[in-house]
Enzyme design. Structure first.
Site, PDB file in Angstrom:
ATOM      1  CG  ASP A 126      11.919  -0.045  30.349  1.00  0.00           C
ATOM      2  OD1 ASP A 126      12.988  -0.288  30.912  1.00  0.00           O
ATOM      3  OD2 ASP A 126      11.310  -0.855  29.623  1.00  0.00           O
ATOM      4  CB  SER A 130      12.487  -3.782  30.960  1.00  0.00           C
ATOM      5  OG  SER A 130      11.689  -3.483  29.841  1.00  0.00           O
TER       6      SER A 130
END
EC number: 3.1.1.-
Length: 402
Positions: free
Chosen positions: A217, A65
């Protein structure tokens, strides 16, 4: 600082170890590891000269991320001098702060936050266009294979329901695994409820094959990618990668690992309150997403827990350094609070963390507790920098060209 800490040495043979850097996910809290890397790089420059950069010392960098953004930006080559990195750690951190509000536009007006909350009931809080503009301006169409050292970036494919690990080393071997780096980062940063998933197909030029990705993500699977980084580095050695000639991996003493967290909340949720929640409150509660926060913190701590045990079991506890804080509360704990004051406070927190004791999580109490006689995090980073410097010098001395 205790004398035994000053003289401490990691296990393994200098010049023969794999060096790994890992950065957690955490939205704008990526400023915290940015500060840690700036301090590490500053010490490396004191030891080896002003041109030293983080990328010169690590065989592999893993990032999930926001960590994927950190990992990429400190490893991509400069366009005018492709043998050197485009950004120093300090330049990246400043760049991150300057662009945070483009990625996560702060609410405006008296009802701005309320409106954003209402919007998040029906879709992501942000369109992702701001992040895409930043990635385009910083990376252009640079491919995944371009970083100056091996990089691995986790994401999660919602179509196949499997994690995907984007590897720059594998991208060099197979064109079908070499999409633009900006798409890889966009995939790894697509946090549910915050940014929309990203779909892209990548052609295997000049063949007609394509591979389709439907990504969210990387924190859905591995918010702390340290284990992923270790396994990828070992895989590259075993497969004849760039470190294979000097490393014969046997156990954890053949590793030097620095793992940087982005912080976790000081307090969570009570079972009494959560018992009243329905699906909506698990997804959205007071501007945050409890289910996402719980999942990401749990996976990050589980990796740290297992690695601490494994390094200690191989009598190599010093070979693994994890820097993390659990004191986040209020705006500091939010993934997307990009107001000027909060960004300033996150940088201040990162600086303060440098002078806090080296700590580990007590998994009986859940608290992060200081390690006796281990000094502060600044001491630990300086010590780690010394080991990295010694590692690099030994490699040069042992190379055929030396």
């Amino acid at each position: 600082m205790a004398e035994n800490f000053k003289a401490a040495q990691p296990k393994g043979s200098t010049g023969k170890r794999l060096t790994i850097l890992s950065i957690d996910g955490g939205g704008v809290r990526g400023i915290i590891p940015g500060v840690q890397l700036t301090e590490l790089e500053k010490k490396l420059q004191e030891l080896d000269g002003p041109d030293s950069r983080v990328v010169d010392y690590f065989d592999l960098v893993a990032g999930t991320s926001t960590g994927s953004l950190v990992a990429s930006m400190v490893t991509v080559p400069d366009r005018d001098n492709p043998t050197r990195p485009r950004f120093s750690a300090a330049e990246f951190t400043k760049n991150y702060i300057d662009n945070a509000a483009t990625i996560f536009p702060p609410s405006t007006g008296p009802f701005g936050q309320l409106w954003k909350t209402i919007v998040s009931l029906f879709g992501p809080k942000y369109s992702g266009k701001g992040l895409e503009r930043v990635l385009k301006s910083q990376l252009g169409d640079d491919p995944l294979s371009i970083p100056l050292t091996s990089v691995i970036i986790p994401s999660f494919d919602v179509n196949t329901q499997e994690p995907v690990f984007f590897s720059s080393w594998q991208a060099k071997q197979n064109p079908l695994e070499n999409p633009p780096l900006k798409l890889v980062i966009r995939a790894s940063t697509a946090a549910p409820t915050y940014l929309p998933p990203v779909q892209f197909s990548f052609p295997d030029h000049p063949a007609s094959q394509t591979r389709q990705f439907n990504m969210v993500d990387g924190g859905v699977a591995v918010n702390n990618p340290t284990y992923v980084g270790i396994t990828q580095a070992v895989k590259e050695v075993k497969s004849g990668g760039p470190c294979a000639e000097r490393v014969t991996y046997k156990n954890f003493s053949d590793l030097l690992v620095l793992s940087l967290g982005t912080g976790s909340k000081k307090s969570g949720f009570s079972a009494k309150d959560a018992a009243k929640w329905g699906a909506l409150k698990w997804v959205l509660n007071n501007g945050s997403s409890p289910i996402l926060s719980i999942a990401s913190d749990a996976s990050a701590d589980l990796v740290d827990y297992n690695l601490s045990i494994m390094f200690d079991a191989h009598e190599s506890g010093l070979n693994y350094l994890r820097i993390q804080t659990a004191d986040l509360c209020g705006p500091l704990a939010e993934l997307d609070n990009a107001t000027p004051q909060n960004l300033k406070d996150l940088k201040t927190l990162g600086c303060k963390l440098l002078d806090e004791p080296v700590s580990e999580r007590n998994f009986l109490t859940g608290k992060i507790t200081p390690i006796p006689n281990a000094g502060c995090n600044r001491d630990a980073l300086h010590r780690f920098a010394r080991w990295l410097s010694e590692e690099r010098k030994a490699r040069k001395a042992n190379s055929p060209a030396a």
